[in-house]
Design a protein around this motif. Structure first.
Motif, PDB file in Angstrom:
ATOM      1  N   LYS A 125       1.661 -25.012 -14.243  1.00  0.00           N
ATOM      2  CA  LYS A 125       1.293 -23.869 -15.126  1.00  0.00           C
ATOM      3  C   LYS A 125       2.154 -23.646 -16.291  1.00  0.00           C
ATOM      4  O   LYS A 125       2.502 -22.577 -16.299  1.00  0.00           O
ATOM      5  N   THR A 126       3.750 -23.942 -16.941  1.00  0.00           N
ATOM      6  CA  THR A 126       4.564 -23.354 -17.596  1.00  0.00           C
ATOM      7  C   THR A 126       3.370 -23.519 -19.094  1.00  0.00           C
ATOM      8  O   THR A 126       3.469 -22.833 -20.152  1.00  0.00           O
ATOM      9  N   THR A 127       2.617 -24.670 -18.862  1.00  0.00           N
ATOM     10  CA  THR A 127       1.688 -25.187 -20.268  1.00  0.00           C
ATOM     11  C   THR A 127       0.541 -23.659 -20.166  1.00  0.00           C
ATOM     12  O   THR A 127       0.725 -23.469 -21.110  1.00  0.00           O
TER      13      THR A 127
ATOM     14  N   PHE B  78       7.174 -14.898 -13.503  1.00  0.00           N
ATOM     15  CA  PHE B  78       8.103 -15.793 -12.927  1.00  0.00           C
ATOM     16  C   PHE B  78       7.303 -17.128 -12.904  1.00  0.00           C
ATOM     17  O   PHE B  78       6.843 -17.660 -12.231  1.00  0.00           O
ATOM     18  N   ASP B  79       8.251 -18.137 -13.447  1.00  0.00           N
ATOM     19  CA  ASP B  79       6.984 -18.869 -13.640  1.00  0.00           C
ATOM     20  C   ASP B  79       7.688 -20.585 -13.141  1.00  0.00           C
ATOM     21  O   ASP B  79       9.749 -20.888 -13.256  1.00  0.00           O
ATOM     22  N   MET B  80       7.424 -20.703 -12.153  1.00  0.00           N
ATOM     23  CA  MET B  80       8.682 -20.871 -10.806  1.00  0.00           C
ATOM     24  C   MET B  80       8.630 -22.711 -11.255  1.00  0.00           C
ATOM     25  O   MET B  80       7.146 -23.404 -11.432  1.00  0.00           O
TER      26      MET B  80
ATOM     27  N   ILE C 118       5.720 -28.483 -23.835  1.00  0.00           N
ATOM     28  CA  ILE C 118       7.010 -28.214 -22.244  1.00  0.00           C
ATOM     29  C   ILE C 118       7.338 -29.060 -21.889  1.00  0.00           C
ATOM     30  O   ILE C 118       7.060 -30.493 -21.790  1.00  0.00           O
ATOM     31  N   VAL C 119       8.711 -28.704 -21.401  1.00  0.00           N
ATOM     32  CA  VAL C 119       9.081 -29.848 -20.252  1.00  0.00           C
ATOM     33  C   VAL C 119       8.946 -28.920 -18.847  1.00  0.00           C
ATOM     34  O   VAL C 119       9.244 -27.832 -18.378  1.00  0.00           O
ATOM     35  N   PRO C 120       9.499 -30.557 -17.715  1.00  0.00           N
ATOM     36  CA  PRO C 120       9.056 -29.491 -15.963  1.00  0.00           C
ATOM     37  C   PRO C 120      10.319 -28.242 -16.057  1.00  0.00           C
ATOM     38  O   PRO C 120      11.568 -28.446 -16.847  1.00  0.00           O
ATOM     39  N   THR C 121      10.440 -27.633 -14.954  1.00  0.00           N
ATOM     40  CA  THR C 121      10.927 -26.541 -15.214  1.00  0.00           C
ATOM     41  C   THR C 121      12.234 -27.094 -14.177  1.00  0.00           C
ATOM     42  O   THR C 121      11.714 -27.140 -13.382  1.00  0.00           O
ATOM     43  N   ILE C 122      12.823 -26.192 -14.511  1.00  0.00           N
ATOM     44  CA  ILE C 122      13.489 -26.510 -13.451  1.00  0.00           C
ATOM     45  C   ILE C 122      14.270 -24.997 -13.476  1.00  0.00           C
ATOM     46  O   ILE C 122      14.829 -24.623 -13.928  1.00  0.00           O
TER      47      ILE C 122
HETATM   48 MG    MG Z   1       6.373 -25.635 -15.502  1.00  0.00          MG
END
Ligand code: MG
Ligand code: GTP
Length: 171
Positions: free
Chosen positions: A19-21, A57-59, A36-40
């Motif tokens: 998702k974030t990528t 909203f990138d959950m 890119i790091v895992p989303t908190i």
């Molecule tokens: Mg993410």
């Protein structure tokens, strides 16, 4: 000039699906993150297309944060749902989360478009977008416009096709 139409997009899917990528690739290159790091929890990202002004909203997809998703359903105009096409073991978990989402009272009976990215198509054992859509039973979605694109978020492949579809739905 004319003010661009503002749209809120909710980006959902299991942790590590990309998702974030994907969202990072859609931002102007001078604002893209290098790493890119895992989303908190979640991140809010903004970018514009020719006609729309997006707030995404990138959950986080980690199970402990998935309970946050539903708080953003009401204010969202569209959903991007990302699947790791190579993660066959968790395809059933992705389907469970999708079904829970689609049956939520704030989502049901709304015509909001849902864009699926069958991501990580570059990996050797990735399922095709047709296979992913079968595993997730997407043909059962009758009350919303939906579309699935194969994507490689690292290279940015397939993302614009998806975004173009989403724009047409919203415009
Ligand atoms: Mg993410
Ligand atoms: P959470 O924030 O934990 O929910 O994960 P996420 O869905 O935001 O995933 P993220 O964008 O952090 O990507 C997870 C990992 O997958 C990273 O190492 C990315 O580089 C990698 N990745 C993302 N998209 C692709 C892709 O299309 N192909 C490949 N091979 N790797 C990808």
């Amino acid at each position: 000039g004319l003010k661009k139409k503002e749209v809120n997009i909710l980006c959902l899917g299991l942790d590590n699906s990309g998702k974030t990528t994907i969202i990072n690739q859609l931002k102007p290159s001078n604002t893209q993150a290098q790493e890119i790091v895992p989303t908190i929890g979640f991140n809010i990202e903004k970018f514009k297309s020719s006609s729309l002004s997006f707030t995404v909203f990138d959950m986080s997809g980690q199970s402990r944060y998935r309970s946050l998703w539903e708080h953003y359903y009401k204010e969202s105009h569209a959903i991007i749902f990302v699947i790791d096409s190579s993660d066959k073991l968790r395809m059933v978990v992705a389907k469970e989360e999708l079904d829970t989402l689609l049956n939520h009272e704030d989502i049901q009976d709304r015509k909001m478009p849902v864009l699926f990215f069958a991501n990580k198509m570059d990996l050797r054992d990735a399922l095709s977008s047709v296979k992913v859509s079968q595993k997730l039973c997407l043909e059962n979605i009758k009350d919303k416009p939906w579309h699935i694109c194969a994507s490689n978020a690292i290279k940015g492949e397939g993302l614009q096709e998806g975004l173009d579809w989403l724009q047409d739905q919203i415009a």
